[in-house]
Write a protein that holds these residues in place. Structure first.
Motif, PDB file in Angstrom:
ATOM      1  N   GLY A 138      41.960  28.371  20.250  1.00  0.00           N
ATOM      2  CA  GLY A 138      42.754  28.958  21.322  1.00  0.00           C
ATOM      3  C   GLY A 138      42.868  28.111  22.571  1.00  0.00           C
ATOM      4  O   GLY A 138      42.168  27.109  22.738  1.00  0.00           O
ATOM      5  N   ILE A 139      43.780  28.540  23.422  1.00  0.00           N
ATOM      6  CA  ILE A 139      44.137  27.858  24.667  1.00  0.00           C
ATOM      7  C   ILE A 139      44.219  28.926  25.747  1.00  0.00           C
ATOM      8  O   ILE A 139      44.721  30.031  25.485  1.00  0.00           O
ATOM      9  N   ASP A 140      43.765  28.607  26.971  1.00  0.00           N
ATOM     10  CA  ASP A 140      43.886  29.601  28.045  1.00  0.00           C
ATOM     11  C   ASP A 140      45.264  29.523  28.692  1.00  0.00           C
ATOM     12  O   ASP A 140      46.109  28.701  28.294  1.00  0.00           O
ATOM     13  N   ALA A 141      45.488  30.386  29.688  1.00  0.00           N
ATOM     14  CA  ALA A 141      46.819  30.475  30.292  1.00  0.00           C
ATOM     15  C   ALA A 141      47.198  29.193  31.035  1.00  0.00           C
ATOM     16  O   ALA A 141      48.376  28.965  31.307  1.00  0.00           O
ATOM     17  N   GLN A 142      46.192  28.351  31.343  1.00  0.00           N
ATOM     18  CA  GLN A 142      46.489  27.068  32.005  1.00  0.00           C
ATOM     19  C   GLN A 142      46.730  25.954  30.976  1.00  0.00           C
ATOM     20  O   GLN A 142      46.885  24.790  31.346  1.00  0.00           O
ATOM     21  N   ALA A 172      43.426  35.448  24.910  1.00  0.00           N
ATOM     22  CA  ALA A 172      44.380  36.561  24.817  1.00  0.00           C
ATOM     23  C   ALA A 172      45.439  36.452  25.910  1.00  0.00           C
ATOM     24  O   ALA A 172      46.592  36.863  25.725  1.00  0.00           O
ATOM     25  N   GLN A 173      45.073  35.864  27.058  1.00  0.00           N
ATOM     26  CA  GLN A 173      46.050  35.629  28.134  1.00  0.00           C
ATOM     27  C   GLN A 173      46.832  34.342  27.891  1.00  0.00           C
ATOM     28  O   GLN A 173      47.921  34.175  28.447  1.00  0.00           O
ATOM     29  N   GLY A 174      46.271  33.439  27.100  1.00  0.00           N
ATOM     30  CA  GLY A 174      46.926  32.173  26.810  1.00  0.00           C
ATOM     31  C   GLY A 174      47.612  32.235  25.453  1.00  0.00           C
ATOM     32  O   GLY A 174      48.556  33.003  25.280  1.00  0.00           O
ATOM     33  N   ALA A 175      47.119  31.440  24.520  1.00  0.00           N
ATOM     34  CA  ALA A 175      47.729  31.424  23.188  1.00  0.00           C
ATOM     35  C   ALA A 175      46.701  31.018  22.142  1.00  0.00           C
ATOM     36  O   ALA A 175      45.756  30.288  22.439  1.00  0.00           O
ATOM     37  N   MET A 176      46.904  31.489  20.934  1.00  0.00           N
ATOM     38  CA  MET A 176      46.142  31.002  19.796  1.00  0.00           C
ATOM     39  C   MET A 176      46.825  29.734  19.277  1.00  0.00           C
ATOM     40  O   MET A 176      47.995  29.487  19.537  1.00  0.00           O
TER      41      MET A 176
END
Lengths: 341, 341
Positions: free
Chosen positions: B208-212, B223-227
């Motif tokens: 996963g990746i965060d929203a930044q 969950a706020q970013g992307a898988m």
């Protein structure tokens, strides 16, 4: 692996086609076979796809030396039954058989919305993307798969069962370049393994196993052992699907069986090939242009965040080749010419 | 995630079907919808597939509360055209629409060798393997795919474009258990991300990746970013294919579009669904039993080296459930009963 350097020469598409044709006929292939194969390898070289370009003329020569392939085989097109078109390649190379089967596949797909082209008993010769592009060029989507030789172990195993088992997919886009992917379900392509072996460079971690079943980065040891699938158990599942769909479903050999048939001769695999085609105009109906535009919006969302679409590098090479001619490594050019001796 | 422990109870298949039916009807679903959904969630619980078992009754309730799903929608079966059968689910849940479309899909597949079932405008509710098994139970091979919500970034990108975009495949085998795989093209299933989030445990590296746009193992941040997709650019290519084939090709929503439609309500995605079926008797012809036996030999080569086939754990749980009843976590049982209040 682009070789546009001083150790390469530039050749026009027509000249490379002529050279390939001359060599392939000299190797004993009938004119129809030679032309169909030449078109495919020229397309590969044009797209700077070295592993499936002019280099494959050398692979063809090697396979011909095994004596297994019928150089004069006439593809036998059988009457289309339902959605299924079938061509028996009669132990010849695949490209001519594909060209013979393509028109009825396209006709069936337009009529029924989807169709299958089964090619049996062929020496499959080429990358899958040229086949996919033959269908996207007709406005169709395509899904293509083929087994090979049993070089790849299932996830959790250590012995080869699957081929590199490529899957390719194409989607028609406005303009000259469709959406196309074409990848092996093995963690590394067989050609890349060979490149590492010849260069004496280690493999990436995790792509292979030696003959004792231990992880190895030694390309020679992995060639004696097995490659892994990409993506763990998911890639292994996809590789299984390719065996089943492009092997047993169509009444043709799986990768273990085609390897047994080769019996160590080192030729290309002889087996079947499955091409599925889908007509968006039949699936999406009269609103297809709007739905195709939505697909373009998705591609824009991918590219807009800096990600790439598959095949972009090939298309860039294609554009460059159109401008300046096709780049061909001099050494490869010499090796091809030597086949005329 | 098997819960056969003291915090679970055992329930017969018939009793769980009755309970599910009662709750689903209490939630306002018509009897046909409730029965079709109950059959699917009972099959999931029977196979100890917790994420797609009785737990999904809670998901159904949540989606129903959004008010987007039509609880009385009658699936509209359209006349089969060529190889394509189409059911408009009319914004109802998918299982009843699938049951309506299955008989004409099977008939078309037997007649033409292959067929497609398109389901439009459905809230897709279930794992894909029960759908696949409905076709292998008829002696057919099946390939099924569906988009979802845009939680997954393309390889090389950082923002969600794809759904978890599962692909499932089935192959008929002698005996009760077909070869079936069913996996998300995301690196981790959405349900597993939720489990990590609720348990406060970190994700595996690389999923996963965060929203930044930075790699993260924090489930809330992801969950706020992307898988990510599984298998790098290959998984990303497959996820794209699912969007195109089970989205734009069939004139229905992609994962970004269905997420926009949900508008943060947290319901299930509403979109289309594609089921492809293949008749081995038409593809392989009269020698099908011999070719099916060759597939069995390949499965034996996989299992003989200690590797597993997909779905084996489900089938073991199914056999156990047949002996002792279906295991259901008490807490889940209580939560389901609470929906009757």
């Amino acid at each position: 692996m682009d070789q546009r350097q001083e150790d390469s020469l530039l050749i026009s598409e027509a000249d490379l086609q002529r050279l390939a044709l001359q060599v392939l006929q000299h190797l004993g292939l009938s004119p129809d076979h030679a032309q169909a194969i030449a078109r495919i390898v020229v397309a590969g070289q044009r797209d700077a796809c070295q592993s499936h370009g002019a280099y494959r003329i050398l692979s063809a020569a090697q396979t011909i030396r095994t004596g297994l392939v019928d150089l004069q085989a006439r593809p036998l097109l059988q009457p289309t039954q339902g959605a299924i078109t079938r061509v028996d390649a009669q132990r010849g190379f695949s490209p001519w058989a594909l060209e013979v089967g393509l028109p009825p596949l396209v006709a069936t797909t337009r009529q029924l919305g989807m169709g299958a082209l089964v090619i049996n008993h062929c020496f499959h010769f080429t990358a899958l993307w040229p086949e996919v592009e033959m269908l996207t060029g007709q406005g169709l989507a395509a899904l293509v798969m083929t087994p090979s030789h049993a070089w790849v172990a299932p996830a959790g195993g250590t012995k080869g069962v699957f081929g590199t088992n490529p899957i390719a997919f194409g989607w028609p886009r406005p303009g000259p370049y469709p959406y196309v992917f074409d990848f092996a379900t093995s963690a590394i392509a067989r050609g890349d393994l060979d490149l590492h072996r010849r260069a004496g460079t280690p493999l990436p971690e995790g792509v292979g196993i030696d003959a004792q079943g231990q992880p190895s980065t030694d390309p020679a040891a992995v060639a004696q052992g097995a490659m892994r699938t990409f993506g763990g158990h998911k890639g292994s599942a996809l590789a299984t699907m390719v065996e089943l769909m492009a092997g047993m479903l169509i009444g043709d050999l799986g990768s273990q069986e085609s390897m047994a048939l080769d019996a160590g001769a080192g030729g290309m695999p002889c087996h079947g090939h499955l091409v599925l085609a889908f007509d968006p105009q039949r699936f999406a109906g009269e609103d297809w242009p709007a739905h195709q535009a939505r697909a373009e919006a998705m591609f824009a969302a991918i590219k807009g965040q800096g990600a790439r679409l598959p095949s972009e590098r090939r298309y860039a090479a294609r554009a460059l080749s159109a401008q300046q001619g096709i780049s061909l490594p001099r050494k490869l050019h010499d090796e091809i010419l030597a086949l005329l001796d």
